[in-house]
Design a protein around this motif. Sequence first.
Motif: not given
Length: 97
Positions: A22-29, A65-67, A84-95
């Motif tokens: 929370x409050x962090x910014x992650x960058x990758x390319x 990562x944990x979430x 993988x964005x910087x040092x973290x993971x990101x995912x989205x779900x759409x039902x």
Amino acid sequence: MIVNERETDEGLLVAVCDRDALGETYESGDVSLTVDEEFYGGERVDAEDVVDSLARATVANIVGTESVELAIEHGFVEEANVLEVGSTLHAQVLRVA
């Protein structure tokens, strides 16, 4: 983990993040992901509550990562669809009904 739920015209929108994200910014390319308090800020909860929220979600945004690993473990997200964005993971779900 932190969960923020909000009802929208399209259904339940759930934002989940690791507490330390929370409050962090992650960058990758060219990709930049800011874990904004306004969108992701909410209740600090345990894994069981996160799973409950994701089970009811129409749309979910998950950072950390944990979430993300919890979402994979419970079948909400396939590992191949995780970014993988910087040092973290990101995912989205759409039902879709």
